[in-house]
Design an enzyme around this catalytic site. Structure first.
Site, mmCIF file in Angstrom:
data_model
loop_
_atom_site.group_PDB
_atom_site.id
_atom_site.type_symbol
_atom_site.label_atom_id
_atom_site.label_comp_id
_atom_site.label_asym_id
_atom_site.label_seq_id
_atom_site.Cartn_x
_atom_site.Cartn_y
_atom_site.Cartn_z
ATOM 1 N N ASN A 11 -3.042 -12.252 7.718
ATOM 2 C CA ASN A 11 -2.754 -11.787 9.187
ATOM 3 C C ASN A 11 -3.236 -11.495 9.668
ATOM 4 O OD1 ASN A 11 -2.007 -8.561 8.620
ATOM 5 N ND2 ASN A 11 -1.735 -8.568 6.243
ATOM 6 N N ASP A 13 -2.219 -7.792 10.979
ATOM 7 C CA ASP A 13 -1.729 -6.386 11.657
ATOM 8 C C ASP A 13 -2.561 -5.895 12.623
ATOM 9 O OD1 ASP A 13 0.481 -7.522 9.845
ATOM 10 O OD2 ASP A 13 -0.168 -5.767 8.396
ATOM 11 N N HIS A 14 -4.247 -6.154 12.056
ATOM 12 C CA HIS A 14 -5.260 -5.304 13.003
ATOM 13 C C HIS A 14 -4.961 -5.810 14.343
ATOM 14 C CE1 HIS A 14 -4.315 -2.667 9.370
ATOM 15 N NE2 HIS A 14 -5.362 -3.628 8.632
ATOM 16 N N ARG A 22 -3.716 1.041 22.986
ATOM 17 C CA ARG A 22 -3.706 1.585 24.364
ATOM 18 C C ARG A 22 -2.718 1.384 24.413
ATOM 19 N NH1 ARG A 22 -9.222 1.149 27.365
ATOM 20 N NH2 ARG A 22 -10.321 2.842 26.010
ATOM 21 N N HIS A 47 2.918 -7.127 8.358
ATOM 22 C CA HIS A 47 3.648 -6.152 7.962
ATOM 23 C C HIS A 47 4.660 -5.594 8.520
ATOM 24 C CE1 HIS A 47 2.790 -2.742 4.156
ATOM 25 N NE2 HIS A 47 4.146 -3.123 4.574
ATOM 26 N N ARG A 49 5.166 -2.300 9.248
ATOM 27 C CA ARG A 49 5.957 -0.760 8.522
ATOM 28 C C ARG A 49 6.898 -0.384 8.846
ATOM 29 N NH1 ARG A 49 0.784 0.233 4.812
ATOM 30 N NH2 ARG A 49 2.034 1.876 4.391
ATOM 31 N N ARG A 53 3.135 1.637 12.652
ATOM 32 C CA ARG A 53 1.701 2.097 13.141
ATOM 33 C C ARG A 53 1.429 0.631 13.958
ATOM 34 N NH1 ARG A 53 -1.063 3.235 7.372
ATOM 35 N NH2 ARG A 53 0.770 4.290 7.207
ATOM 36 N N HIS A 54 0.874 -0.486 13.092
ATOM 37 C CA HIS A 54 0.915 -2.254 14.152
ATOM 38 C C HIS A 54 1.705 -2.666 14.032
ATOM 39 C CE1 HIS A 54 1.066 -3.196 9.803
ATOM 40 N NE2 HIS A 54 0.101 -2.225 8.809
ATOM 41 N N GLU A 74 5.978 -9.057 5.111
ATOM 42 C CA GLU A 74 5.465 -7.723 3.969
ATOM 43 C C GLU A 74 6.300 -6.935 4.464
ATOM 44 O OE1 GLU A 74 1.272 -7.025 3.759
ATOM 45 O OE2 GLU A 74 0.995 -8.940 3.624
ATOM 46 N N THR A 104 -3.377 1.763 3.875
ATOM 47 C CA THR A 104 -3.394 0.009 3.774
ATOM 48 C C THR A 104 -2.294 0.913 2.254
ATOM 49 O OG1 THR A 104 -4.069 -1.885 3.581
ATOM 50 C CG2 THR A 104 -5.199 0.000 2.607
ATOM 51 N N THR A 105 -2.280 -0.633 1.638
ATOM 52 C CA THR A 105 -1.314 -1.003 0.651
ATOM 53 C C THR A 105 -2.018 -0.687 -0.452
ATOM 54 O OG1 THR A 105 0.452 -2.836 2.154
ATOM 55 C CG2 THR A 105 0.442 -2.396 -0.352
ATOM 56 N N GLU A 155 1.829 -11.926 -5.745
ATOM 57 C CA GLU A 155 0.965 -11.206 -4.936
ATOM 58 C C GLU A 155 -0.323 -10.484 -6.077
ATOM 59 O OE1 GLU A 155 0.674 -11.999 -0.963
ATOM 60 O OE2 GLU A 155 -0.868 -10.826 -1.017
ATOM 61 N N HIS A 194 -6.016 -8.941 -0.779
ATOM 62 C CA HIS A 194 -6.509 -7.418 -0.089
ATOM 63 C C HIS A 194 -8.133 -6.836 -0.071
ATOM 64 C CE1 HIS A 194 -6.078 -3.430 0.958
ATOM 65 N NE2 HIS A 194 -4.648 -3.192 0.964
ATOM 66 N N GLY A 195 -8.533 -6.684 1.072
ATOM 67 C CA GLY A 195 -9.836 -6.752 0.855
ATOM 68 C C GLY A 195 -10.762 -7.516 0.753
ATOM 69 N N GLY A 216 -6.848 -10.376 5.842
ATOM 70 C CA GLY A 216 -6.742 -10.079 7.097
ATOM 71 C C GLY A 216 -7.456 -9.021 8.045
ATOM 72 N N HIS A 217 -7.371 -7.655 6.957
ATOM 73 C CA HIS A 217 -8.495 -6.889 7.671
ATOM 74 C C HIS A 217 -9.900 -7.065 8.482
ATOM 75 C CE1 HIS A 217 -11.438 -3.121 8.306
ATOM 76 N NE2 HIS A 217 -10.363 -2.709 8.727
HETATM 77 N N1 PXP Z 1 -1.474 -8.775 0.714
HETATM 78 C C1 PXP Z 1 -0.858 -7.898 1.279
HETATM 79 C C2 PXP Z 1 0.341 -7.240 -0.075
HETATM 80 C C3 PXP Z 1 -1.147 -6.974 1.443
HETATM 81 O O1 PXP Z 1 -0.145 -5.799 1.740
HETATM 82 C C4 PXP Z 1 -2.251 -7.419 2.466
HETATM 83 C C5 PXP Z 1 -2.710 -6.014 3.295
HETATM 84 O O2 PXP Z 1 -1.233 -5.576 4.532
HETATM 85 C C6 PXP Z 1 -3.410 -7.818 2.802
HETATM 86 C C7 PXP Z 1 -2.321 -9.249 1.822
HETATM 87 C C8 PXP Z 1 -4.340 -8.310 3.394
HETATM 88 O O3 PXP Z 1 -5.205 -7.277 3.182
HETATM 89 P P1 PXP Z 1 -6.206 -7.180 4.082
HETATM 90 O O4 PXP Z 1 -6.235 -6.835 5.660
HETATM 91 O O5 PXP Z 1 -7.373 -6.115 3.433
HETATM 92 O O6 PXP Z 1 -7.316 -8.635 4.156
#
Ligand code: PXP
Length: 252
Positions: A11, A13-14, A22, A47, A49, A53-54, A74, A104-105, A155, A194-195, A216-217
């Site tokens: 992922n 996104d970040h 910036r 994602h 959104r 935001r990203h 997403e 976050t979600t 998921e 997630h996480g 991702g994060h």
């Molecule tokens: N899966 C889904 C459905 C999510 O919404 C996210 C966060 O956007 C992730 C996976 C990835 O989560 P993380 O960025 O915490 O690894």
């Protein structure tokens, strides 16, 4: 279904979060996606959104055109996002709950809303040739409900497991194991995410009915210290080691 190969969706996104701080073009999420492919990712997750935001609309256009890995979009279950998904026709769409004020979600979808909104959304995405997954709480009843709604994939939200410590983490892991077993029993594909971090990924990767993790994060954060390629390679290796041990033990 159990599989030796566990797919990794990265992922990005970040990367866009940092770029947007910036307002310019650097760092470029498409470049991150291309690097992720070299480092062993099997897919790219982004994602879009509602508040942008990203990831931006332009990022989705570029990701659709410029990357070779399958794109997992997403999205919230809104008409706007449905139109965007059908326009770009990504390999997959993961429907997630979205609240503007959340960081976050925060949890899985509400699957028990009596309206047929989610079922209609799933049907329209499937008609567009897009593989649909629902981001849900790791709960067997939510897995069953997802199958009833017509989702071919779920998921499981791993956030509560990752946030927990000690015995609570063990019981959260058990919830994920039970939900993944239920997905196999009702014949739908199971993903998780997630996480997840280097510390939390292995027990989830040993659950042999889970076929894909989306992360991702942590990967983007860890890239600050060792580079994106290195953080993805290490995650890939932890996943593969855990999966090989689990499937090897099962067939022994
Ligand atoms: N899966 C889904 C459905 C999510 O919404 C996210 C966060 O956007 C992730 C996976 C990835 O989560 P993380 O960025 O915490 O690894």
């Amino acid at each position: 279904m159990t599989t030796r190969h566990l797919r990794l969706g990265v992922n990005i996104d970040h990367v866009a979060t940092i770029r947007n701080a910036r307002g310019g073009e650097h760092p470029d999420p498409v470049r991150a996606a291309q690097l992720a492919a070299k480092a062993g990712a099997n897919g790219i997750t982004a994602h879009l959104r509602e508040d942008r935001r990203h990831i931006s609309d332009h990022d989705i256009t570029r990701l659709s055109r410029e990357i070779e890995l399958p794109l997992n979009l997403e999205m919230a279950a809104t008409e706007e996002m449905l139109a965007i998904a059908l326009r770009h026709s990504p390999h997959a769409a993961c429907i997630v709950p979205e609240k503007r004020e959340e960081r976050t979600t925060e949890g899985g979808l509400n699957l028990f809303d009596p309206s047929d909104h989610l079922a209609r959304m799933i049907a329209k995405l499937k008609d567009g040739g897009i593989r649909v997954s629902l981001f849900i709480e790791p709960d067997p009843r939510h897995v069953e409900r997802s199958a009833e709604l017509g989702a071919p994939v779920v998921e499981l939200h791993t956030g509560a497991y990752c946030d927990a410590k000690g015995a609570t983490r063990d019981s959260q892991l058990k919830r994920i194991q039970d939900a993944a077993a239920r997905a196999a029993a009702v014949g739908i594909e199971c993903h998780a995410g997630h996480g997840l971090s280097f510390d939390t990924v292995s027990p989830v990767a040993t659950i042999a009915t889970i076929v894909e993790l989306n992360i991702g994060h942590f990967l983007v954060g860890e890239a600050i210290f060792g580079g994106l390629e290195s953080s993805i390679k290490r995650m890939r290796s932890l996943m593969d080691t855990a999966r090989a041990a689990a499937t090897g033990a099962r067939s022994a």
